[in-house]
Design a protein around this motif. Sequence first.
Motif, short mmCIF file in Angstrom:
data_model
loop_
_atom_site.label_atom_id
_atom_site.label_comp_id
_atom_site.label_asym_id
_atom_site.label_seq_id
_atom_site.Cartn_x
_atom_site.Cartn_y
_atom_site.Cartn_z
N HIS A 173 -4.24 4.26 1.38
CA HIS A 173 -3.02 3.73 2.00
C HIS A 173 -3.34 3.25 3.41
O HIS A 173 -3.86 4.01 4.23
CB HIS A 173 -1.91 4.77 2.05
CG HIS A 173 -0.63 4.23 2.62
ND1 HIS A 173 0.05 4.84 3.67
CD2 HIS A 173 0.09 3.12 2.31
CE1 HIS A 173 1.13 4.14 3.96
NE2 HIS A 173 1.18 3.08 3.15
N VAL A 174 -3.03 1.98 3.68
CA VAL A 174 -3.26 1.36 4.97
C VAL A 174 -1.95 0.79 5.48
O VAL A 174 -1.18 0.19 4.71
CB VAL A 174 -4.32 0.24 4.88
CG1 VAL A 174 -4.45 -0.51 6.22
CG2 VAL A 174 -5.66 0.81 4.46
N ILE A 175 -1.68 0.97 6.77
CA ILE A 175 -0.51 0.38 7.42
C ILE A 175 -1.01 -0.66 8.41
O ILE A 175 -1.92 -0.39 9.20
CB ILE A 175 0.33 1.44 8.15
CG1 ILE A 175 0.88 2.47 7.16
CG2 ILE A 175 1.48 0.79 8.93
CD1 ILE A 175 1.54 3.68 7.81
N ARG A 201 2.26 8.16 5.37
CA ARG A 201 2.16 9.18 4.33
C ARG A 201 1.13 10.24 4.75
O ARG A 201 0.28 9.97 5.59
CB ARG A 201 1.71 8.55 3.01
CG ARG A 201 2.56 7.39 2.53
CD ARG A 201 1.92 6.72 1.33
NE ARG A 201 2.59 5.47 0.98
CZ ARG A 201 2.13 4.60 0.08
NH1 ARG A 201 0.99 4.85 -0.56
NH2 ARG A 201 2.79 3.48 -0.17
N PRO A 202 1.17 11.40 4.12
CA PRO A 202 0.14 12.41 4.40
C PRO A 202 -1.27 11.90 4.09
O PRO A 202 -2.24 12.40 4.66
CB PRO A 202 0.52 13.58 3.49
CG PRO A 202 1.99 13.41 3.25
CD PRO A 202 2.23 11.94 3.24
N THR A 203 -1.35 10.91 3.20
CA THR A 203 -2.66 10.38 2.78
C THR A 203 -3.02 9.07 3.46
O THR A 203 -4.03 8.45 3.10
CB THR A 203 -2.65 10.16 1.26
OG1 THR A 203 -1.56 9.28 0.91
CG2 THR A 203 -2.51 11.47 0.51
N THR A 204 -2.23 8.59 4.43
CA THR A 204 -2.53 7.31 5.08
C THR A 204 -3.92 7.36 5.71
O THR A 204 -4.25 8.26 6.47
CB THR A 204 -1.48 6.99 6.16
OG1 THR A 204 -0.19 6.86 5.53
CG2 THR A 204 -1.82 5.68 6.87
N LYS A 205 -4.73 6.35 5.38
CA LYS A 205 -6.13 6.33 5.83
C LYS A 205 -6.27 5.63 7.18
O LYS A 205 -7.08 6.06 8.02
CB LYS A 205 -6.97 5.58 4.78
CG LYS A 205 -8.48 5.55 5.05
CD LYS A 205 -9.12 6.88 4.75
CE LYS A 205 -10.65 6.80 4.72
NZ LYS A 205 -11.17 6.14 3.51
N GLY A 228 -4.10 12.50 10.29
CA GLY A 228 -5.53 12.26 10.38
C GLY A 228 -5.95 10.83 10.11
O GLY A 228 -7.09 10.57 9.70
N ALA A 229 -5.04 9.88 10.35
CA ALA A 229 -5.35 8.47 10.07
C ALA A 229 -6.17 7.85 11.20
O ALA A 229 -5.98 8.18 12.38
CB ALA A 229 -4.05 7.67 9.89
N TYR A 230 -7.07 6.96 10.83
CA TYR A 230 -7.74 6.13 11.81
C TYR A 230 -6.73 5.14 12.41
O TYR A 230 -5.75 4.76 11.74
CB TYR A 230 -8.86 5.32 11.18
CG TYR A 230 -10.03 6.11 10.67
CD1 TYR A 230 -11.05 6.51 11.52
CD2 TYR A 230 -10.12 6.44 9.32
CE1 TYR A 230 -12.15 7.23 11.04
CE2 TYR A 230 -11.21 7.16 8.82
CZ TYR A 230 -12.21 7.55 9.69
OH TYR A 230 -13.29 8.26 9.22
N ILE A 231 -6.98 4.69 13.63
CA ILE A 231 -6.27 3.54 14.19
C ILE A 231 -7.32 2.49 14.53
O ILE A 231 -8.18 2.71 15.39
CB ILE A 231 -5.46 3.89 15.45
CG1 ILE A 231 -4.41 4.95 15.15
CG2 ILE A 231 -4.80 2.62 16.01
CD1 ILE A 231 -3.63 5.40 16.39
N LEU A 232 -7.27 1.37 13.83
CA LEU A 232 -8.12 0.23 14.15
C LEU A 232 -7.34 -0.69 15.08
O LEU A 232 -6.29 -1.21 14.72
CB LEU A 232 -8.51 -0.53 12.88
CG LEU A 232 -9.23 -1.88 13.08
CD1 LEU A 232 -10.51 -1.72 13.90
CD2 LEU A 232 -9.51 -2.55 11.75
N SER A 233 -7.85 -0.85 16.29
CA SER A 233 -7.16 -1.65 17.31
C SER A 233 -8.01 -2.86 17.69
O SER A 233 -9.07 -2.73 18.30
CB SER A 233 -6.90 -0.79 18.55
OG SER A 233 -6.20 -1.51 19.55
#
Length: 372
Positions: A106-108, A151-155, A186-191
């Motif tokens: 899951h990616v936002i 989500r709890p599983t958001t990557k 625990g999701a990464y943030i790509l900026s």
Amino acid sequence: MEIAKFGVEDWLNVWENDAIYDIAGSSISSMTIEEIISCGPKTKEAFLNELLNKKMNYGWIEGSPEFKTEVCKLYKHVEPEQVLQTNGATGANFIALFGLINPGDHVISMHPTYQQLYDIPKSLGADVSLWSIDEKNEWLPHLHELRKIIRPTTKMICINNANNPTGSVMDEAYLRELVEIASEVGAYILSDEVYKPFTDEINVPSIIDLYDKGIVSNSMSKTYSVPGVRVGWIIANQKTCEVFRKLRDYTMICSGVLDDMIATYVLQNKEAVYKRNKKIVEENLAIVKEWVDKEPRVTLQFPKNISTSFIKLDVPMETEEFCIKLLKEKGVLLVPGNRFERPGYARLGYCTDAETLKKGLHELSLFLRQFD
């Protein structure tokens, strides 16, 4: 792997060479080699002599030590081994997404923004949720909306700060809340941080200085006005860097010794570049503000001294058709908003040379009069 056409790049590839007044781009007026040299202490002769004596081997695989040292100075707690030189920020984003995203993740992604940030994850089989920006919120997405879709599983959460095409900026308070939300799962943030706000009114720290799972992509193309060298970088924590380092070996060897030399010199003399570009941004934004005040068919949520803006057009015509007709009849190039999935708007890149901007806006107004 199926992937959508890159809307903005596809548009520019087709139409850019037809423009008389190119006010579509989001870079700050590109420097010549002579301008680059003048930003620092070297004479033209010394610089060119160094260039002429460069051995055209592969050079430094991950970027020269000098390059890495200068990149580290842009951040608070980054070590040289965390910096990997890439083929622009485009290459950095690709490495980050291809290295970490798997089918079903899951990616936002904020939306609209640079298309890589949502369409590459989609192409990799990820479940992508779009986090919509809001014109009424200074073109920022709402953090309460993020809380609804995470989500709890958001990557990973993907942001472009400042944003392309709107020029909106997430400040420190906003980023800290974003980090709090991401850290809960625990999701990464790509900026993607290719745009520097040329204003002292807001504090905009890098995500790498706020969050251990922050990932930065950046380049020489926008803030530093040398897109021609095609040099960028990616930064992450040590463990994540090892993932990127492995993937990078499959996508590129080096950026090139001349590119590295020029990029390093520009970064070594960045204060002179900032001074030049701050002047361009401020003076050209003043031209745009004056034009918008007098143009009844255009409204604009003004960017935070970022080199791109997103105008709203009051015209009874489909946006892409409008932009093609404008180009053919007046020679003025914009990027239609539908290329960002926002019809009714257009990207106005106002940081070209001032004369081109003035003439382009004048011709755009003449074209708009047919709808009065």
